[in-house]
Design a protein around this motif. Structure first.
Motif, PDB file in Angstrom:
ATOM      1  N   THR A  34     -11.325   7.092  -1.495  1.00 39.40           N
ATOM      2  CA  THR A  34     -10.826   5.872  -0.859  1.00 39.40           C
ATOM      3  C   THR A  34     -10.491   4.814  -1.906  1.00 39.40           C
ATOM      4  O   THR A  34      -9.431   4.176  -1.845  1.00 39.40           O
ATOM      5  CB  THR A  34     -11.867   5.323   0.139  1.00 39.40           C
ATOM      6  OG1 THR A  34     -12.115   6.319   1.138  1.00 39.40           O
ATOM      7  CG2 THR A  34     -11.379   4.040   0.796  1.00 39.40           C
ATOM      8  N   ILE A  35     -11.382   4.633  -2.870  1.00 42.55           N
ATOM      9  CA  ILE A  35     -11.145   3.651  -3.933  1.00 42.55           C
ATOM     10  C   ILE A  35      -9.931   4.051  -4.763  1.00 42.55           C
ATOM     11  O   ILE A  35      -9.063   3.223  -5.058  1.00 42.55           O
ATOM     12  CB  ILE A  35     -12.392   3.503  -4.835  1.00 42.55           C
ATOM     13  CG1 ILE A  35     -13.547   2.912  -4.039  1.00 42.55           C
ATOM     14  CG2 ILE A  35     -12.081   2.650  -6.054  1.00 42.55           C
ATOM     15  CD1 ILE A  35     -14.890   2.959  -4.760  1.00 42.55           C
ATOM     16  N   GLU A  37      -7.366   5.940  -3.898  1.00 39.41           N
ATOM     17  CA  GLU A  37      -6.145   5.762  -3.112  1.00 39.41           C
ATOM     18  C   GLU A  37      -5.789   4.276  -2.979  1.00 39.41           C
ATOM     19  O   GLU A  37      -4.625   3.897  -3.051  1.00 39.41           O
ATOM     20  CB  GLU A  37      -6.316   6.381  -1.730  1.00 39.41           C
ATOM     21  CG  GLU A  37      -5.075   6.273  -0.882  1.00 39.41           C
ATOM     22  CD  GLU A  37      -5.233   6.922   0.489  1.00 39.41           C
ATOM     23  OE1 GLU A  37      -4.387   6.639   1.351  1.00 39.41           O
ATOM     24  OE2 GLU A  37      -6.180   7.697   0.709  1.00 39.41           O
ATOM     25  N   TRP A  38      -6.790   3.424  -2.800  1.00 40.98           N
ATOM     26  CA  TRP A  38      -6.540   1.984  -2.661  1.00 40.98           C
ATOM     27  C   TRP A  38      -5.891   1.430  -3.921  1.00 40.98           C
ATOM     28  O   TRP A  38      -4.909   0.696  -3.844  1.00 40.98           O
ATOM     29  CB  TRP A  38      -7.848   1.248  -2.353  1.00 40.98           C
ATOM     30  CG  TRP A  38      -7.621  -0.171  -1.952  1.00 40.98           C
ATOM     31  CD1 TRP A  38      -7.427  -0.643  -0.685  1.00 40.98           C
ATOM     32  CD2 TRP A  38      -7.545  -1.317  -2.821  1.00 40.98           C
ATOM     33  NE1 TRP A  38      -7.235  -2.009  -0.710  1.00 40.98           N
ATOM     34  CE2 TRP A  38      -7.311  -2.447  -2.007  1.00 40.98           C
ATOM     35  CE3 TRP A  38      -7.669  -1.494  -4.182  1.00 40.98           C
ATOM     36  CZ2 TRP A  38      -7.186  -3.730  -2.519  1.00 40.98           C
ATOM     37  CZ3 TRP A  38      -7.547  -2.778  -4.712  1.00 40.98           C
ATOM     38  CH2 TRP A  38      -7.308  -3.876  -3.875  1.00 40.98           C
ATOM     39  N   PHE A  39      -6.411   1.806  -5.085  1.00 34.92           N
ATOM     40  CA  PHE A  39      -5.799   1.334  -6.329  1.00 34.92           C
ATOM     41  C   PHE A  39      -4.396   1.920  -6.516  1.00 34.92           C
ATOM     42  O   PHE A  39      -3.498   1.239  -7.013  1.00 34.92           O
ATOM     43  CB  PHE A  39      -6.681   1.637  -7.548  1.00 34.92           C
ATOM     44  CG  PHE A  39      -7.794   0.653  -7.723  1.00 34.92           C
ATOM     45  CD1 PHE A  39      -7.532  -0.689  -7.959  1.00 34.92           C
ATOM     46  CD2 PHE A  39      -9.116   1.052  -7.663  1.00 34.92           C
ATOM     47  CE1 PHE A  39      -8.552  -1.614  -8.122  1.00 34.92           C
ATOM     48  CE2 PHE A  39     -10.148   0.140  -7.824  1.00 34.92           C
ATOM     49  CZ  PHE A  39      -9.864  -1.196  -8.053  1.00 34.92           C
ATOM     50  N   TYR A  40      -4.201   3.172  -6.112  1.00 39.71           N
ATOM     51  CA  TYR A  40      -2.876   3.783  -6.194  1.00 39.71           C
ATOM     52  C   TYR A  40      -1.869   2.992  -5.365  1.00 39.71           C
ATOM     53  O   TYR A  40      -0.763   2.719  -5.810  1.00 39.71           O
ATOM     54  CB  TYR A  40      -2.932   5.237  -5.726  1.00 39.71           C
ATOM     55  CG  TYR A  40      -1.579   5.908  -5.732  1.00 39.71           C
ATOM     56  CD1 TYR A  40      -1.036   6.391  -6.919  1.00 39.71           C
ATOM     57  CD2 TYR A  40      -0.846   6.053  -4.564  1.00 39.71           C
ATOM     58  CE1 TYR A  40       0.209   6.999  -6.933  1.00 39.71           C
ATOM     59  CE2 TYR A  40       0.399   6.659  -4.573  1.00 39.71           C
ATOM     60  CZ  TYR A  40       0.919   7.129  -5.754  1.00 39.71           C
ATOM     61  OH  TYR A  40       2.155   7.722  -5.783  1.00 39.71           O
ATOM     62  N   LYS A  41      -2.264   2.614  -4.164  1.00 43.07           N
ATOM     63  CA  LYS A  41      -1.369   1.880  -3.267  1.00 43.07           C
ATOM     64  C   LYS A  41      -1.199   0.419  -3.685  1.00 43.07           C
ATOM     65  O   LYS A  41      -0.285  -0.248  -3.217  1.00 43.07           O
ATOM     66  CB  LYS A  41      -1.892   1.933  -1.835  1.00 43.07           C
ATOM     67  CG  LYS A  41      -1.761   3.297  -1.208  1.00 43.07           C
ATOM     68  CD  LYS A  41      -2.309   3.297   0.202  1.00 43.07           C
ATOM     69  CE  LYS A  41      -2.085   4.632   0.873  1.00 43.07           C
ATOM     70  NZ  LYS A  41      -2.656   4.656   2.230  1.00 43.07           N
ATOM     71  N   ASN A  42      -2.061  -0.072  -4.551  1.00 41.06           N
ATOM     72  CA  ASN A  42      -2.017  -1.467  -4.979  1.00 41.06           C
ATOM     73  C   ASN A  42      -1.682  -1.569  -6.461  1.00 41.06           C
ATOM     74  O   ASN A  42      -2.400  -2.195  -7.237  1.00 41.06           O
ATOM     75  CB  ASN A  42      -3.343  -2.166  -4.645  1.00 41.06           C
ATOM     76  CG  ASN A  42      -3.486  -2.403  -3.168  1.00 41.06           C
ATOM     77  OD1 ASN A  42      -2.964  -3.357  -2.638  1.00 41.06           O
ATOM     78  ND2 ASN A  42      -4.154  -1.479  -2.480  1.00 41.06           N
ATOM     79  N   ARG A  50      -5.701   3.657 -13.051  1.00 37.24           N
ATOM     80  CA  ARG A  50      -6.556   3.696 -11.858  1.00 37.24           C
ATOM     81  C   ARG A  50      -8.006   3.945 -12.215  1.00 37.24           C
ATOM     82  O   ARG A  50      -8.900   3.286 -11.699  1.00 37.24           O
ATOM     83  CB  ARG A  50      -6.085   4.788 -10.888  1.00 37.24           C
ATOM     84  CG  ARG A  50      -5.119   4.303  -9.878  1.00 37.24           C
ATOM     85  CD  ARG A  50      -4.931   5.215  -8.690  1.00 37.24           C
ATOM     86  NE  ARG A  50      -5.068   6.633  -8.863  1.00 37.24           N
ATOM     87  CZ  ARG A  50      -4.089   7.454  -9.244  1.00 37.24           C
ATOM     88  NH1 ARG A  50      -2.906   6.986  -9.545  1.00 37.24           N
ATOM     89  NH2 ARG A  50      -4.300   8.741  -9.326  1.00 37.24           N
ATOM     90  N   ILE A  81     -13.095  -2.169   1.470  1.00 39.66           N
ATOM     91  CA  ILE A  81     -11.753  -2.734   1.279  1.00 39.66           C
ATOM     92  C   ILE A  81     -11.834  -4.223   0.966  1.00 39.66           C
ATOM     93  O   ILE A  81     -11.110  -4.733   0.108  1.00 39.66           O
ATOM     94  CB  ILE A  81     -10.855  -2.460   2.510  1.00 39.66           C
ATOM     95  CG1 ILE A  81     -10.741  -0.952   2.768  1.00 39.66           C
ATOM     96  CG2 ILE A  81      -9.478  -3.099   2.338  1.00 39.66           C
ATOM     97  CD1 ILE A  81     -10.231  -0.122   1.602  1.00 39.66           C
ATOM     98  N   LEU A  84     -12.868  -4.525  -2.631  1.00 37.50           N
ATOM     99  CA  LEU A  84     -11.756  -4.198  -3.519  1.00 37.50           C
ATOM    100  C   LEU A  84     -10.789  -5.377  -3.625  1.00 37.50           C
ATOM    101  O   LEU A  84     -10.343  -5.725  -4.725  1.00 37.50           O
ATOM    102  CB  LEU A  84     -11.020  -2.944  -3.025  1.00 37.50           C
ATOM    103  CG  LEU A  84     -11.753  -1.629  -3.264  1.00 37.50           C
ATOM    104  CD1 LEU A  84     -11.183  -0.529  -2.383  1.00 37.50           C
ATOM    105  CD2 LEU A  84     -11.711  -1.242  -4.727  1.00 37.50           C
ATOM    106  N   ALA A  85     -10.481  -6.000  -2.499  1.00 43.35           N
ATOM    107  CA  ALA A  85      -9.598  -7.172  -2.505  1.00 43.35           C
ATOM    108  C   ALA A  85     -10.231  -8.323  -3.274  1.00 43.35           C
ATOM    109  O   ALA A  85      -9.545  -8.997  -4.066  1.00 43.35           O
ATOM    110  CB  ALA A  85      -9.286  -7.593  -1.074  1.00 43.35           C
TER     111      ALA A  85
END
Length: 92
Positions: A34-35, A37-42, A50, A81, A84-85
């Motif tokens: 999840t982490i 993928e979140w960095f990949y998308k951001n 990443r 999430i 992460l933000a």
């Protein structure tokens, strides 16, 4: 193993990198994915970038814990999430 040079860690094969995250931070594979993928998308498409961000985020989170010696991470339902933000807002 937390003090191993970061450059060495980020260049490990995927399985060894995720194992490092599990052994060092108690991070299970699902949360790791999840982490990642979140960095990949951001805006962190490069695996090297990443992984550096993943380690920086985990260290950022661990440093906020009251008991840093016990750095096994538990985010709580829906909190990952948000954290992460928060990390991205402070890392800028």
């Amino acid at each position: 193993m937390i003090f191993v040079e970061q450059k060495t860690i980020i260049n490990l094969p995927d399985q060894l990198f995720s194992r490092y995250c599990k052994e060092t931070f108690g991070l299970n594979r699902g949360v790791y994915n999840t982490i990642d993928e979140w960095f990949y998308k951001n805006s962190a498409e490069s695996i090297e970038v990443r992984r550096k961000k993943i380690l920086d985020f985990l260290l950022f989170y661990v440093s906020s814990l009251k008991n840093v010696e016990e750095c096994k991470i538990k985010f709580g339902k829906g909190n990952l999430i948000n954290l992460l933000a928060e990390y991205m807002n402070t890392a800028v």
